[in-house]
Design an enzyme around this catalytic site. Structure first.
Site, PDB file in Angstrom:
ATOM      1  CE1 TYR A 143      -3.768  -4.432   0.921  1.00  0.00           C
ATOM      2  CE2 TYR A 143      -3.969  -3.217  -1.135  1.00  0.00           C
ATOM      3  CZ  TYR A 143      -4.399  -3.481   0.144  1.00  0.00           C
ATOM      4  OH  TYR A 143      -5.481  -2.790   0.656  1.00  0.00           O
ATOM      5  CG  ASN A 201      -6.529  -7.797   3.486  1.00  0.00           C
ATOM      6  OD1 ASN A 201      -6.737  -7.236   4.551  1.00  0.00           O
ATOM      7  ND2 ASN A 201      -6.170  -7.139   2.393  1.00  0.00           N
ATOM      8  CG  ASP A 228      -2.597  -6.656   4.175  1.00  0.00           C
ATOM      9  OD1 ASP A 228      -3.172  -7.639   4.694  1.00  0.00           O
ATOM     10  OD2 ASP A 228      -3.123  -5.538   4.069  1.00  0.00           O
ATOM     11  CD  GLU A 280      -3.467  -0.409   1.630  1.00  0.00           C
ATOM     12  OE1 GLU A 280      -4.207   0.412   1.082  1.00  0.00           O
ATOM     13  OE2 GLU A 280      -3.684  -0.884   2.760  1.00  0.00           O
ATOM     14  CG  ASP A 296      -4.442   0.314   8.933  1.00  0.00           C
ATOM     15  OD1 ASP A 296      -3.426   0.408   8.224  1.00  0.00           O
ATOM     16  OD2 ASP A 296      -5.579   0.149   8.468  1.00  0.00           O
TER      17      ASP A 296
END
Length: 259
Positions: free
Chosen positions: A106, A149, A147, A34, A250
């Site tokens: 990502y 997710n 990441d 990101e 975050d």
DNA sequence: ATGGTGGCTGGGCCA
């Protein structure tokens, strides 16, 4: 050698904190997600100043992945390997650093179980497996970090009741992650850490960090030859705290030490 | 508590 993954949630907004973290932690390889930067907006000069080579796969103001390295950076491949249906978004970049093939990934969020984006997430993970089949062997030195997710197990979220019928924990996406791992990859954090509820992400909203409401969704997966050399893995939760150098991402860095 | 915060922007959308 320290290999790190970190979703910085906008490298533009996060640059001072990222520079500070690199200066204090001196990773050998940092896999960034990101960036939210166009291809030509990556701060290569700032990384050079810190002693790092860098490669970026950017896409306007969304997504964007990068690799920075002080142990070499060669064979850069943006998107999936040739022969795999290319993704329309900038979500994977691969390079060779210090003799290891590293990818910064990502994985799509999925949004909700009934959303098209969830099918995109499953398809994306299927293509990630195809990317590995096409670009390396299980006997190679390979690390896939990023990441994802996806929380691999129930103990990787703060409260399963909060995730009823939600993404990040559903069976199909965990199966899709398992299919990636079945290439011959292991979740290196779990080689060294057995405790429950250790997180790499906390929602910005509702004081989630201070309530301990998080998930472990940032992973460093490694082939057996790399896993055998691994000395430890830690999550730098201090990076989620407020600092003078700007607001935190975050997500926090996840670190793998390889001998 | 179907809220909340942060980053993209320049009004909502996405995470």
């Amino acid at each position: 050698m320290h290999i790190v993954t970190w979703n910085v949630n906008s490298l533009k907004a996060r640059l001072p904190r990222v520079q500070e973290w690199i200066s204090e932690s001196h990773p050998d390889v940092l896999l960034i997600q990101e960036t939210k930067l166009a291809q030509d907006k990556f701060p290569h000069a700032e990384m050079t100043e810190l002693g790092y080579e860098s490669a970026h796969f950017g896409q306007g103001q969304w997504n964007g992945v990068a690799i920075i390295s002080r142990v070499g950076l060669d064979n850069v491949v943006q998107n999936f390997a040739p022969g795999i249906e290319p993704d329309g978004e900038a979500r994977i970049i691969t390079a060779t650093c210090g003799g290891i093939q590293v990818s910064s990934v990502y994985v799509p969020n999925g949004r909700s179980l009934d959303h098209d984006h969830y099918q995109y997430k499953l398809s994306w993970l299927s293509r990630l497996r195809a990317h590995l089949d096409a670009s390396c062997k299980q006997t190679d030195d390979v690390v896939v970090g990023g990441d994802f997710n996806i929380a691999p197990e129930d103990r990787d979220v703060y409260d399963m009741k909060a995730f009823a019928d939600a993404t990040h924990v559903s069976v199909p996406e965990r199966d899709a992650l398992a299919n990636v791992c079945n290439f011959g990859l292991t979740d290196t954090f779990r080689q060294f850490n057995d405790e429950d509820k250790v997180f790499s992400w906390w929602d910005y909203r509702g004081g989630a960090f201070h309530k301990g409401h998080g998930m472990r969704i940032d992973l460093l997966l490694a082939t057996p030859s790399v896993a055998a050399r691994a000395k430890g893995s830690v999550i730098d939760r201090n990076a989620r705290k407020e600092r003078d150098s700007g607001k935190p991402s975050d997500h926090v860095p996840v670190i793998l030490e390889v001998g």
